[in-house]
Design a protein around this motif. Sequence first.
Motif, PDB file in Angstrom:
ATOM      1  N   GLU A   6       8.128  10.605   5.289  1.00 24.53           N
ATOM      2  CA  GLU A   6       7.884  10.335   6.696  1.00 24.53           C
ATOM      3  C   GLU A   6       6.385  10.286   6.960  1.00 24.53           C
ATOM      4  OE1 GLU A   6       9.844  13.128   9.181  1.00 24.53           O
ATOM      5  OE2 GLU A   6      11.880  12.467   8.624  1.00 24.53           O
ATOM      6  N   LEU A   7       6.029   9.621   8.047  1.00 23.31           N
ATOM      7  CA  LEU A   7       4.629   9.560   8.460  1.00 23.31           C
ATOM      8  C   LEU A   7       4.545  10.140   9.872  1.00 23.31           C
ATOM      9  CD1 LEU A   7       1.763   8.524   7.676  1.00 23.31           C
ATOM     10  CD2 LEU A   7       2.309   6.454   8.971  1.00 23.31           C
ATOM     11  N   PRO A   8       4.222  11.425   9.991  1.00 20.43           N
ATOM     12  CA  PRO A   8       4.146  12.033  11.328  1.00 20.43           C
ATOM     13  C   PRO A   8       3.006  11.449  12.151  1.00 20.43           C
ATOM     14  CG  PRO A   8       3.433  13.569   9.627  1.00 20.43           C
ATOM     15  CD  PRO A   8       3.945  12.369   8.917  1.00 20.43           C
ATOM     16  N   ALA A  22       0.828  -1.210   0.000  1.00 16.68           N
ATOM     17  CA  ALA A  22       0.000   0.000   0.000  1.00 16.68           C
ATOM     18  C   ALA A  22       0.861   1.258   0.000  1.00 16.68           C
ATOM     19  CB  ALA A  22      -0.933  -0.009   1.206  1.00 16.68           C
ATOM     20  N   GLY A  23       1.892   1.258   0.846  1.00 21.69           N
ATOM     21  CA  GLY A  23       2.765   2.428   0.917  1.00 21.69           C
ATOM     22  C   GLY A  23       3.532   2.661  -0.372  1.00 21.69           C
ATOM     23  N   ARG A  24       4.055   1.597  -0.939  1.00 18.62           N
ATOM     24  CA  ARG A  24       4.808   1.727  -2.185  1.00 18.62           C
ATOM     25  C   ARG A  24       3.915   2.224  -3.315  1.00 18.62           C
ATOM     26  NH1 ARG A  24       7.587  -3.602  -4.623  1.00 18.62           N
ATOM     27  NH2 ARG A  24       5.393  -4.017  -5.120  1.00 18.62           N
ATOM     28  N   TYR A  25       2.659   1.754  -3.324  1.00 14.59           N
ATOM     29  CA  TYR A  25       1.734   2.153  -4.382  1.00 14.59           C
ATOM     30  C   TYR A  25       1.412   3.643  -4.303  1.00 14.59           C
ATOM     31  CZ  TYR A  25      -2.510   2.215  -7.234  1.00 14.59           C
ATOM     32  OH  TYR A  25      -3.458   2.504  -8.186  1.00 14.59           O
ATOM     33  N   LEU A  26       1.079   4.127  -3.101  1.00 16.36           N
ATOM     34  CA  LEU A  26       0.731   5.542  -2.959  1.00 16.36           C
ATOM     35  C   LEU A  26       1.939   6.448  -3.202  1.00 16.36           C
ATOM     36  CD1 LEU A  26      -1.700   5.437   0.097  1.00 16.36           C
ATOM     37  CD2 LEU A  26      -2.270   5.797  -2.316  1.00 16.36           C
ATOM     38  N   ALA A  27       3.107   6.039  -2.717  1.00 23.70           N
ATOM     39  CA  ALA A  27       4.312   6.830  -2.971  1.00 23.70           C
ATOM     40  C   ALA A  27       4.619   6.860  -4.466  1.00 23.70           C
ATOM     41  CB  ALA A  27       5.495   6.262  -2.193  1.00 23.70           C
ATOM     42  N   MET A  63       2.043  13.584   1.192  1.00 24.19           N
ATOM     43  CA  MET A  63       1.361  13.810   2.463  1.00 24.19           C
ATOM     44  C   MET A  63       0.249  12.759   2.567  1.00 24.19           C
ATOM     45  SD  MET A  63       3.204  16.338   3.290  1.00 24.19           S
ATOM     46  CE  MET A  63       2.413  16.846   4.808  1.00 24.19           C
ATOM     47  N   ILE A  64       0.499  11.749   3.363  1.00 26.70           N
ATOM     48  CA  ILE A  64      -0.388  10.579   3.408  1.00 26.70           C
ATOM     49  C   ILE A  64      -0.836  10.334   4.844  1.00 26.70           C
ATOM     50  CG2 ILE A  64      -0.598   8.118   2.880  1.00 26.70           C
ATOM     51  CD1 ILE A  64       1.735   8.481   0.891  1.00 26.70           C
ATOM     52  N   GLY A  65      -2.110  10.012   5.005  1.00 25.29           N
ATOM     53  CA  GLY A  65      -2.643   9.678   6.316  1.00 25.29           C
ATOM     54  C   GLY A  65      -2.941   8.195   6.440  1.00 25.29           C
ATOM     55  N   ALA A 105       7.795   1.300   3.494  1.00 20.43           N
ATOM     56  CA  ALA A 105       7.704   1.691   2.085  1.00 20.43           C
ATOM     57  C   ALA A 105       7.864   3.195   1.919  1.00 20.43           C
ATOM     58  CB  ALA A 105       6.369   1.229   1.509  1.00 20.43           C
ATOM     59  N   LEU A 106       7.236   3.962   2.816  1.00 17.23           N
ATOM     60  CA  LEU A 106       7.377   5.414   2.732  1.00 17.23           C
ATOM     61  C   LEU A 106       8.827   5.827   2.969  1.00 17.23           C
ATOM     62  CD1 LEU A 106       4.215   6.916   4.485  1.00 17.23           C
ATOM     63  CD2 LEU A 106       4.533   6.180   2.122  1.00 17.23           C
ATOM     64  N   GLY A 107       9.477   5.168   3.917  1.00 19.14           N
ATOM     65  CA  GLY A 107      10.881   5.480   4.191  1.00 19.14           C
ATOM     66  C   GLY A 107      11.757   5.233   2.981  1.00 19.14           C
ATOM     67  N   GLU A 108      11.510   4.159   2.260  1.00 16.99           N
ATOM     68  CA  GLU A 108      12.282   3.870   1.054  1.00 16.99           C
ATOM     69  C   GLU A 108      12.070   4.938  -0.017  1.00 16.99           C
ATOM     70  OE1 GLU A 108      11.362  -0.041  -0.295  1.00 16.99           O
ATOM     71  OE2 GLU A 108      12.232  -1.040   1.470  1.00 16.99           O
TER      72      GLU A 108
END
Length: 332
Positions: free
Chosen positions: A207-209, A166-171, A177-179, A200-203
């Motif tokens: 970041e995910l605050p 999911a993270g890789r797809y959205l990135a 800016m993802i929630g 996935a976001l880190g790659e």
Amino acid sequence: MTTIADVARHAGVSVATVSHVMNHTRHVEPETAERVRAAIAALRYSPNSVARSLRRGETKTIGLLLPDNSNPFFASVARQIEDAGFVSGYTVILCNSDGNAEKEERYLSVLMAKQIDGLIFAGSSDHARVFARLLPSVPAVLLDREIQSVNVDSVLVDHVHGGYLAGRYLAGLGHKMIGVIGGPRDSSSSPARLRGFVRALGEAGLELPASSIVDSDYHFAGGRLAMDQLMAQAPEITAVFACNDLMAMGAVTALRSRGLRVPDDISMVGFDDIPYAVTTWPPLTTIAQPVEQIGTRAVSLLLERLGEPAAPSRREVLAPVLVERESCAARR
């Protein structure tokens, strides 16, 4: 109630002869066998299958304890388990715990009293203490749960990998800016999905605050409330990963009530691929769990355990997949 002794008297034979005719355990002269069958028909005799099963040390029943089969995901899993059990000659007794540990323990006691041959269990907690007491009495398979201290088989889904997809797809769609709408933190699945998502976001250098994460309860209403809270905390988000489809659908409803469009204004990814995911508008992009495999493998492992009670425990991990539909768009 007609008994086997009544049939024997009616046919003029012994109880043992009636038993041999019904169970095909010894040759009986055709004329005698026909008299027995005629007596069974005349008296409308129906053998007590429970008593017969208990004498054989089996009841051909499987206990299935789920958190909530009103959730379409668990309903689908239950159906697959019921179908697989039926094909193998087993009846499934379904209980819902509502995620309540006390209710789980009471249902476990009820199922044990019914002399089930085995148990398939998706619990709200690890229950190592309960299973340590339970397993000497009945074989069990855990769904989406592991207990290291007891010898029990488990069927798992790689939730970390699902969150990663999911993270890789959205990135990859250009969202920065993802929630996240998470499930209960005391569940095993939601934190695992979040870990994979964050990785996935880190790659991707994102970041995910903490302000972009709201935990909820895996229900539609919970997803709607969480989406409202998420918009208040992080109004700049352009995409959301909801840790199950019901919450994703609730979130879409919340966005629509604000005049926001999916995916034009905000993209949405769910998890599970429940049957409703393809019928909602827009059809939901989601991470699909292999429901059919989960159910059939759980039954297969349980039946194998019944045949080999002392075999080492087995751990099967199934892979989820990304299903692209229409709830996501590239960030312009």
